[in-house]
Design a protein around this motif. Structure first.
Motif, short mmCIF file in Angstrom:
data_model
loop_
_atom_site.label_atom_id
_atom_site.label_comp_id
_atom_site.label_asym_id
_atom_site.label_seq_id
_atom_site.Cartn_x
_atom_site.Cartn_y
_atom_site.Cartn_z
N UNK A 8 64.11 28.73 -43.85
CA UNK A 8 63.75 29.07 -45.14
C UNK A 8 64.78 28.34 -46.09
N UNK A 9 64.33 28.19 -47.46
CA UNK A 9 65.21 27.77 -48.55
C UNK A 9 64.76 28.61 -49.63
N UNK A 10 65.85 29.12 -50.25
CA UNK A 10 65.65 30.19 -51.38
C UNK A 10 65.87 29.53 -52.77
N UNK A 11 65.06 29.72 -53.76
CA UNK A 11 65.19 29.39 -54.93
C UNK A 11 65.28 30.78 -55.71
N UNK A 12 66.73 30.86 -56.34
CA UNK A 12 66.93 32.27 -56.77
C UNK A 12 67.05 32.08 -58.13
N UNK A 13 66.40 33.32 -58.90
CA UNK A 13 66.48 33.35 -60.35
C UNK A 13 67.71 33.79 -60.83
N UNK A 14 67.70 33.68 -62.17
CA UNK A 14 69.12 34.13 -62.98
C UNK A 14 69.61 35.44 -62.71
N UNK A 15 68.77 36.40 -62.63
CA UNK A 15 69.22 37.80 -62.56
C UNK A 15 68.69 38.38 -61.25
N UNK A 16 68.83 39.85 -61.13
CA UNK A 16 67.91 40.30 -59.93
C UNK A 16 66.69 40.09 -60.02
N UNK A 17 65.91 39.75 -58.96
CA UNK A 17 64.47 39.27 -58.97
C UNK A 17 63.43 40.47 -59.17
N UNK A 18 62.37 40.09 -59.82
CA UNK A 18 61.30 40.82 -60.29
C UNK A 18 60.74 41.09 -58.78
#
Length: 205
Positions: A8-18
């Motif tokens: 897997x490859x993660x695309x991470x958001x700016x803050x803690x994820x919704x």
């Protein structure tokens, strides 16, 4: 976070994820398909953690069609959802493109693992040119909101056939039609990832 076991490859958001979105590829593709990259980027922009991963047959062989059993690929989908569920306390969305989305929908229909929403891209309603061989028998067993993003020129199902398939699901559905797009969902005029994410967020609300 180790996503190696599901490639897997993660695309991470700016803050803690919704929440978490877990998506896989079509029969001839892999996790690096343009569609998956763009959709995962869009989810991350909206504050979600998005993971694109390879199905078991693709982990074994870098090219070519699915090999081995589809049941093995479905087990890989269960594994991916299980791995990713712990990455956020929020909702979990699963799905994929074409073959990957169909196998994910079969996993959800079986009740083996729960998700909050199904996101299906270019669902293969039937093989090209063979409408007499529908791939819809499990859809009535799906009990979660489902978004279908579908090109109006997709040989795997006309917009009408896709809407009939969506109507079989025993939960709210939304069909996002991409005018003129074929099975790869490429469009010069429409923002396909944004339209798909908008529809998913509407159903989750």
């Amino acid at each position: 976070m180790s996503l190696d076991q599901i490639a897997g490859v993660a695309h991470e958001p700016g803050g803690s994820p919704t929440g978490v979105v877990v998506l896989t590829h079509g029969a001839g593709g892999d996790r690096d398909s343009l569609l998956l990259r763009q959709v995962c980027d869009e989810w991350a922009r909206r504050g979600w953690l998005a993971v694109r991963y390879n199905l078991p047959y693709r982990r074994r062989r870098p090219k070519g069609p699915p090999s081995g059993s589809a049941a093995g690929d479905r087990a890989g989908i269960v594994e991916a959802i299980t791995v990713c569920r712990g990455l956020s306390g929020g909702p979990l969305i699963a799905g994929g493109h074409s073959y990957g989305g169909r196998q994910a929908s079969m996993v959800v229909a079986s009740g083996e693992i729960g998700v909050d929403l199904l996101a299906l891209f270019s669902y293969p309603v039937h093989p090209p040119g063979k409408p007499e061989r529908p791939r819809t028998e499990h859809l009535p067993d799906i009990r979660v909101p489902t978004v279908f993003t579908h090109g109006t020129s997709d040989p795997f199902g006309t917009p009408g056939e896709l809407r009939e398939a969506a109507a079989l699901i025993a939960a709210p559905t939304e069909v996002v039609e991409i005018t003129g797009a074929r099975h790869d969902l490429r469009s010069k005029t429409l923002d396909v990832p944004a339209l798909a994410v908008d529809a998913a967020l509407r159903l989750l609300a």
